[in-house]
Write an enzyme that holds these catalytic residues in place. Structure first.
Site, PDB file in Angstrom:
ATOM      1  N   TYR A 190      55.573 -35.563   2.227  1.00  0.00           N
ATOM      2  CA  TYR A 190      54.925 -34.810   3.299  1.00  0.00           C
ATOM      3  C   TYR A 190      53.455 -35.192   3.415  1.00  0.00           C
ATOM      4  CZ  TYR A 190      53.264 -30.687   5.870  1.00  0.00           C
ATOM      5  OH  TYR A 190      52.679 -29.841   6.791  1.00  0.00           O
ATOM      6  N   SER A 192      47.553 -31.515   7.717  1.00  0.00           N
ATOM      7  CA  SER A 192      47.747 -30.668   6.544  1.00  0.00           C
ATOM      8  C   SER A 192      46.593 -30.887   5.583  1.00  0.00           C
ATOM      9  CB  SER A 192      49.057 -31.007   5.845  1.00  0.00           C
ATOM     10  OG  SER A 192      49.132 -30.379   4.575  1.00  0.00           O
TER      11      SER A 192
END
Length: 246
Positions: free
Chosen positions: A155, A141
């Site tokens: 996350y 990410s």
């Protein structure tokens, strides 16, 4: 396109979104493809049909990435179904957001189990089957490199862990001719983060190219890294985020 002719790939979380696009692209480039799914059996079956329509073998495997045994079994099932394994794409992931004070132990455990442990276990199992020219590619990410907003810490932490894992595993497997890389998508139009969602405008405002990416954009980069053209690339991370981290 036939850059991956004769190759056999496993894509985790391949029933929808980025994973489905990756499965389709690898098949379009000549690979036979197995994919895992947790609950979306109908969507997984649809992707398999698309793979088969391209003249390649397709196989769907029910596997909960939070279950450590399921990941090892998924690799074994893929090897049996495809007759071997050349490419592993660790794509399955979950998002649990919110302020640190609100994280539950279940949130922490689930995030680490799916986003980190599953990647480690699938890669470990796959490494036993990969030969010269093997590929391990993980979906990270853009938040792993730069956290641009609050309440995404859990996350971001899990995806940042994959950077260290990628670099270390590249060293471990390099002598065997196996490359290990990670791609870092930014805002991509999927059901997890739709381009018409309530947070979409704020995300676009941070980009150099102010639009959401498409799953096919990520799939193209993964296909390149899986190909022979990328044989000298390993331990590397690739931002594909519209310039949000520039």
């Amino acid at each position: 396109m036939s850059r991956l002719a004769g190759k056999r790939a496993l894509v985790t979380g391949g029933s929808r979104g980025i994973g489905a696009a990756i499965a389709r692209r690898l098949a379009a480039e000549g690979a036979d493809v197995a994919l895992t799914y947790e609950r979306s059996a109908d969507k997984a079956a649809a992707v398999v049909r698309e793979v088969e329509a391209l003249g390649r073998k397709g196989f769907a495997i029910a596997a909960d990435s939070a279950d450590p045994g399921a990941m090892t079994r998924a690799v074994d099932d893929a090897v049996k179904a495809l007759g071997g394994l050349d490419i592993l794409v660790n794509n399955a992931g979950i998002f649990r957001g919110g302020p640190v004070a609100d994280w539950s132990l279940a949130d922490i455990d689930a995030t680490l189990a799916v986003n980190v442990r599953a990647v480690v276990l699938a890669s470990q199992a796959a490494a036993a089957h990969l030969g010269e020219g093997g590929r391990i590619i993980s979906t990270g990410s853009c938040l792993a490199d730069r956290v641009v907003e609050p309440n995404v810490t859990l996350y971001a932490m899990s995806k940042a862990a994959l950077i260290g894992f990628t670099k270390g595993l590249a060293r471990d497997l390099g002598p065997r001719g196996i490359t290990v890389n990670i791609v870092h998508p930014g805002s991509t139009d999927t059901d997890m983060n739709p381009a018409h969602g309530e947070r979409a405008d704020a995300q676009r405002a941070r980009m150099a190219i102010p639009r959401y990416g498409k799953p096919e954009d990520i799939a193209g980069l993964v296909a390149y890294l899986a190909s022979e053209e990328a044989r000298f690339i390993t331990g590397a991370g690739f931002a594909i985020d519209g310039g949000v981290n520039t």
